[in-house]
Design an enzyme around this catalytic site. Structure first.
Site, PDB file in Angstrom:
ATOM      1  CG  ASP A 146      87.307   4.064  45.326  1.00  0.00           C
ATOM      2  OD1 ASP A 146      86.530   4.317  44.387  1.00  0.00           O
ATOM      3  OD2 ASP A 146      87.557   2.903  45.692  1.00  0.00           O
TER       4      ASP A 146
ATOM      5  CG  ASN B  56      89.490   6.067  36.133  1.00  0.00           C
ATOM      6  OD1 ASN B  56      90.066   6.869  36.865  1.00  0.00           O
ATOM      7  ND2 ASN B  56      88.933   4.965  36.624  1.00  0.00           N
TER       8      ASN B  56
HETATM    9  C1  FPP Z   1      86.776   7.085  41.937  1.00  0.00           C
HETATM   10  O1  FPP Z   1      85.447   6.881  42.405  1.00  0.00           O
HETATM   11  C2  FPP Z   1      86.917   8.430  41.429  1.00  0.00           C
HETATM   12  C3  FPP Z   1      87.300   8.756  40.147  1.00  0.00           C
HETATM   13  C4  FPP Z   1      87.600   7.749  39.132  1.00  0.00           C
HETATM   14  C5  FPP Z   1      87.366  10.160  39.703  1.00  0.00           C
HETATM   15  C6  FPP Z   1      87.898  11.122  40.722  1.00  0.00           C
HETATM   16  C7  FPP Z   1      87.574  12.478  40.244  1.00  0.00           C
HETATM   17  C8  FPP Z   1      87.175  13.502  41.025  1.00  0.00           C
HETATM   18  C9  FPP Z   1      87.083  13.463  42.506  1.00  0.00           C
HETATM   19  C10 FPP Z   1      86.825  14.775  40.377  1.00  0.00           C
HETATM   20  C11 FPP Z   1      88.072  15.393  39.858  1.00  0.00           C
HETATM   21  C12 FPP Z   1      88.085  16.804  40.011  1.00  0.00           C
HETATM   22  C13 FPP Z   1      88.867  17.485  40.867  1.00  0.00           C
HETATM   23  C14 FPP Z   1      88.804  18.943  40.800  1.00  0.00           C
HETATM   24  C15 FPP Z   1      89.761  16.868  41.878  1.00  0.00           C
HETATM   25  P1  FPP Z   1      84.525   5.840  41.650  1.00  0.00           P
HETATM   26  O2  FPP Z   1      83.806   6.565  40.562  1.00  0.00           O
HETATM   27  O3  FPP Z   1      85.328   4.668  41.203  1.00  0.00           O
HETATM   28  O4  FPP Z   1      83.533   5.424  42.780  1.00  0.00           O
HETATM   29  P2  FPP Z   1      82.808   4.004  42.940  1.00  0.00           P
HETATM   30  O5  FPP Z   1      83.888   3.005  43.239  1.00  0.00           O
HETATM   31  O6  FPP Z   1      81.894   4.225  44.109  1.00  0.00           O
HETATM   32  O7  FPP Z   1      82.089   3.736  41.662  1.00  0.00           O
END
Ligand code: FPP
Length: 237
Positions: free
Chosen positions: A18, A66
Site C-alpha cells: 500500500d 480495485n
Molecule cells: C495499493 O496502493 C497498491 C495497489 C492497489 C496496486 C499494487 C500493485 C503493484 C505494486 C504493482 C503490481 C506489479 C507487480 C509486479 C507486483 P494505492 O494505490 O492504494 O496507494 P494509495 O493508498 O497511496 O493511493
C-alpha cells in the site's frame, strides 16, 4: 547485522503493498508511476525473501475492489503485471520462484490469464512460492469456497456435517499453503482490507509508516524483529 546474526524469518510472510498512489502524488507523478515503483520494490523484497529462506510470500497486487479505479490506472497495473510475468518467465531458472495466484482470474484479460497459467505451470518445481493475489477478496474467496462445497454436497461427494476447518481450507485459493505468521501493511493505514480473512486468524500484523515503493530489505528485517518480540499464544496462556 550479518546474514548469520539475523533472526530466522517466519515461513510465510504476507504483504499489503500500500501507498503507491501517495508516493507518486508526493512527487507530482501519475499514480501509475507509483505502481511502477511499487513493482520495483516487490522485485527487491521477493529476492530478499529468497535470500532469507522465507518459504511463502503472499502479496496483494489487485483486489476485487480495485476495479473501481480509473480505467487508466487499472490498465497500468495490469500492464505492469504482464511485464513482470514475462520477465519472470524469462528468468525462471535463475530466480527459482514458484508462482501461484489467489483470486478470480477469469475477469483478467485472456493474455494475462495465459501468462499467469504459464508462470504457474513452468515454475511448479521451484522452491520459494510467491502467491499473487489478483482480483482477490477475502470475502469473495469464502463465497467461492462455499459454492464449491455446496456443489460437492449436491453431487453426494460429502455431507454438510462433515465440513471441518481443514476441509473448508481446502476449498480456498490458499489450499496447501500454511497460514501466514506475519502480515505487513506499510503506508500507515491500519486496516486488513479484505486480505486473507480466513488465513489471518492468528497472524501477527505489523503496520509500518513507510510507503510501499520505499519499502526496503531493512524494513522487512524490522518487521521480522517486531514479529519475534510478540508472544504468540494462539488463544492459550
Ligand atoms: C495499493 O496502493 C497498491 C495497489 C492497489 C496496486 C499494487 C500493485 C503493484 C505494486 C504493482 C503490481 C506489479 C507487480 C509486479 C507486483 P494505492 O494505490 O492504494 O496507494 P494509495 O493508498 O497511496 O493511493
Amino acid at each position: 547485522m550479518t546474514q548469520e546474526e539475523k533472526i530466522s524469518p517466519p515461513r510465510h510472510i504476507a504483504i499489503i503493498m500500500d501507498g503507491n498512489g501517495r508516493w507518486a502524488k508526493n512527487r507530482g507523478l501519475p499514480r501509475t508511476a507509483g505502481h511502477a515503483a511499487g513493482a520495483e520494490a516487490f522485485r527487491k523484497i521477493a529476492n530478499y525473501c529468497r535470500e532469507l529462506g522465507v518459504e511463502y510470500l503472499t502479496v496483494y497486487a489487485f483486489s476485487t475492489e480495485n476495479w473501481k479505479r480509473s480505467q487508466e490506472e487499472v490498465s497500468g497495473i495490469m500492464r505492469l503485471l504482464g511485464l513482470y510475468l514475462k520477465e519472470a518467465l524469462r528468468d525462471m531458472r535463475k530466480n527459482r520462484v514458484r508462482f501461484c495466484f489467489f483470486g478470480d482470474l477469469t475477469k483478467l484479460s485472456p493474455k494475462l490469464q495465459k501468462l499467469c497459467l504459464q508462470a504457474q505451470e513452468e515454475s511448479a518445481d521451484y522452491d520459494v512460492q510467491v502467491n499473487f493475489c489478483l482480483n482477490y477478496g477475502g470475502r469473495q474467496e469464502l463465497v467461492q469456497a462455499a459454492q464449491r462445497f455446496a456443489a460437492d454436497v449436491q453431487q453426494g461427494l460429502v455431507q454438510p456435517q462433515e465440513l471441518t476447518e481443514d476441509m473448508l481450507s481446502s476449498y480456498l485459493y490458499s489450499k496447501d499453503v500454511p497460514d501466514p505468521e506475519l502480515i505487513i501493511r506499510p503506508s500507515g493505514e491500519k486496516r486488513t482490507s479484505n486480505f486473507l480473512l480466513w488465513q489471518s486468524a492468528y497472524s501477527e500484523y505489523v503496520f509500518m509508516n513507510v510507503l510501499w515503493p520505499d519499502f526496503s530489505p531493512e524494513h522487512l528485517d524490522e518487521a521480522i524483529e517486531e514479529y519475534h518480540r510478540r508472544n504468540r499464544r494462539f488463544g492459550g496462556v
